[in-house]
Design an enzyme around this catalytic site. Structure first.
Site, PDB file in Angstrom:
ATOM      1  N   CYS A   1      -2.298  -3.296  -1.698  1.00 48.02           N
ATOM      2  CA  CYS A   1      -1.944  -3.483  -0.284  1.00 48.02           C
ATOM      3  C   CYS A   1      -3.021  -4.313   0.432  1.00 48.02           C
ATOM      4  O   CYS A   1      -3.198  -5.472   0.115  1.00 48.02           O
ATOM      5  CB  CYS A   1      -1.692  -2.125   0.380  1.00 48.02           C
TER       6      CYS A   1
ATOM      7  N   HIS B   1       2.604  -0.030  -3.359  1.00 47.98           N
ATOM      8  CA  HIS B   1       1.690   1.069  -3.685  1.00 47.98           C
ATOM      9  C   HIS B   1       2.104   1.743  -4.991  1.00 47.98           C
ATOM     10  O   HIS B   1       2.992   2.597  -4.972  1.00 47.98           O
ATOM     11  CB  HIS B   1       1.699   2.104  -2.561  1.00 47.98           C
TER      12      HIS B   1
ATOM     13  N   GLU C   1       0.618   4.036  -6.531  1.00 49.98           N
ATOM     14  CA  GLU C   1       0.325   5.479  -6.445  1.00 49.98           C
ATOM     15  C   GLU C   1       1.364   6.233  -5.625  1.00 49.98           C
ATOM     16  O   GLU C   1       1.325   7.463  -5.562  1.00 49.98           O
ATOM     17  CB  GLU C   1      -1.095   5.683  -5.887  1.00 49.98           C
TER      18      GLU C   1
END
Lengths: 206, 253
Positions: A79, A188, A190
């Site tokens: 990001c 993202h 994660e």
């Protein structure tokens, strides 16, 4: 050991737990020295470009990061951590980035239309990636996989050859890049369930 | 293409998920982490936790719930309820939340939203707008304190103001529809979505899958939040998404 750079921006715990889940050791560190001793580096980041760059500089991370990248250490920017690699960003005025990847960070245009409807900014939610070329980060990742995005700005590399994936939101933009030891994603991993964890696993295995 | 999001919401107090009607007649309905994992497997796009405890020791319990969930579930997590100062946000983000939703504190001190967005980014600053229709009119009034206290403020105007303050998203709940299972207040959802350039999450009133479809199409919502239909297993999230896909709504399956 993977070092997750902590410079005071956002939720780093999910990233660490993500690496833990796929069996890799990752530490969250606010010590610039750890960058030199780590095997791999992850630069996360949410919030505003200017604040992220300022915190990174105040934390003493800029030189250790540039040195580690130049030394060929595997690096993953996520990001804002992707955007900061670039020459500059126009978020809240023009601000210089790390300058590792020549190019610029710009806001999505106003009044983008899709299917007759005005698109909302930030681009928030799950969108697909179109893969370009071969890239160890995307081993086992299907073309058209959904990943979680949340951003209002996107990167424009001067050299289109570094683009590893593209995504369409009103316009088509670079959603992942790969240049030697440097990997970066606008989405993202994660927060992208199984697909994202697979990418973290791929990065840990590089 | 950006897919429309389905967000299951869990009401949490004392470390347990509870279900009731309008915060009354609360019944224990399970462990939040287990339920979060179930929704994860079913393909939820995000999760929302609403802390319905007001006390400060309750907040510590909530932080622990967020912490345990973030260890097991890798998708965006929003936490609302009792977020009143910058430190509340920091604590939730450090525990593993990605967004916080702010309601009462935004009305009491509108600068709080600006400060939160400047400090943590708009992407994690959600403003929860609880609205009730003004009888006989096509406008809605903003309520605070879990929908108990009227403010005299126009809900849509408030949404515009919050977008300008830096909110990244609006979580819009119709107090008239909440708990009724009659469907979202579509006129409200449409009015808010048309007035704003940030995403609007529709909430309050879902009783069947058709209601989700209406929220996205007629209401113009970017995301639909629901509790009961998923909670009581009337449909799984996957079934909801398959239904929406069949009707032409882009969803992630």
């Amino acid at each position: 050991m993977i070092a997750i750079i902590d410079y005071g921006m956002g939720n780093l715990r999910s990233l660490q737990k993500g690496f833990e889940k796929i069996g890799a050791e990752a530490v969250i560190t606010s010590e610039p020295d750890t960058v030199a001793s780590a095997g791999k580096i992850v630069l996360p980041g949410v919030g505003a470009f200017r604040d992220c760059m300022r915190n990174l500089a105040e934390g003493g991370f800029v030189k250790p990061l540039l040195d580690a990248i130049a030394a060929g250490k595997p690096f993953l920017g996520i990001c804002l951590g992707m955007q900061m690699l670039f020459t500059d960003s126009s978020e809240f005025g023009l601000h210089r980035g790390l300058g590792v990847i020549p190019g610029h960070v710009r806001r999505f245009p106003e009044n983008m239309i899709e299917d007759g409807k005005r698109l909302k900014v930030p681009h928030m939610g799950w969108n697909q990636i179109r893969l370009l070329g071969d890239n160890p980060l995307f081993q086992g990742i299907d073309e058209g996989s959904d990943l979680y995005f949340v951003h209002s700005f996107y990167v424009i590399p001067d050299d289109p050859g570094v683009i590893a994936a593209k995504t369409v939101y009103g316009i088509e933009f670079c959603s992942a890049l790969c240049k030697g030891n440097i990997f970066a994603t606008q989405f993202h991993p994660e927060k992208s369930q199984e697909t994202g964890l697979r990418m973290l696993k791929n990065f840990a295995a590089i | 293409m950006l897919t429309r999001r389905i967000i299951p919401c869990l009401d949490v107090t004392g470390g347990r998920v509870v279900k009731g009607v309008r915060f009354l007649d609360l019944r224990d309905a399970g462990d939040p982490v287990e339920i979060a994992e179930r929704y994860d497997h079913e393909g939820a796009d995000e999760l929302a936790f609403l802390d319905i405890t007001a006390s400060s020791d309750g907040r510590d319990t909530m932080t622990e719930v967020v912490r345990r969930t973030a260890e097991r579930v890798f998708m965006p997590l929003t936490v609302g309820g009792g977020i009143r100062v910058i430190d509340d946000i920091r604590r939730m983000l450090n525990a593993g939340a990605d967004k916080v939703s702010i309601n009462t504190a935004a009305v009491e001190r509108p600068d709080f939203v600006r400060e939160a967005a400047e400090r943590f980014g708009s992407q994690c600053t959600v403003v929860a707008v609880d609205a009730r229709r003004v009888p006989g009119e096509e406008r809605w009034e903003l309520f605070t304190h879990g929908g108990r206290r009227p403010t005299g403020i126009d809900a849509v105007e408030w949404g515009v103001k919050m977008e300008m303050a830096g909110a990244g998203e609006i979580l819009l709940t119709s107090m008239d529809r909440d708990g009724t299972r009659d469907g979202y207040d579509i006129a409200l959802t449409r009015a808010m979505s048309d007035a704003l350039s940030i995403p609007v999450i529709a909430s309050g009133g879902v009783g069947n899958l058709e209601h989700l479809y209406e929220g996205f199409t007629d209401g113009g919502a970017s995301a639909c939040l629901a509790a009961s239909i998923f909670h009581f297993r009337e449909s799984t999230i996957r079934e909801a998404k398959e239904y929406l896909k069949k009707r032409g709504v882009p969803v992630r399956l």
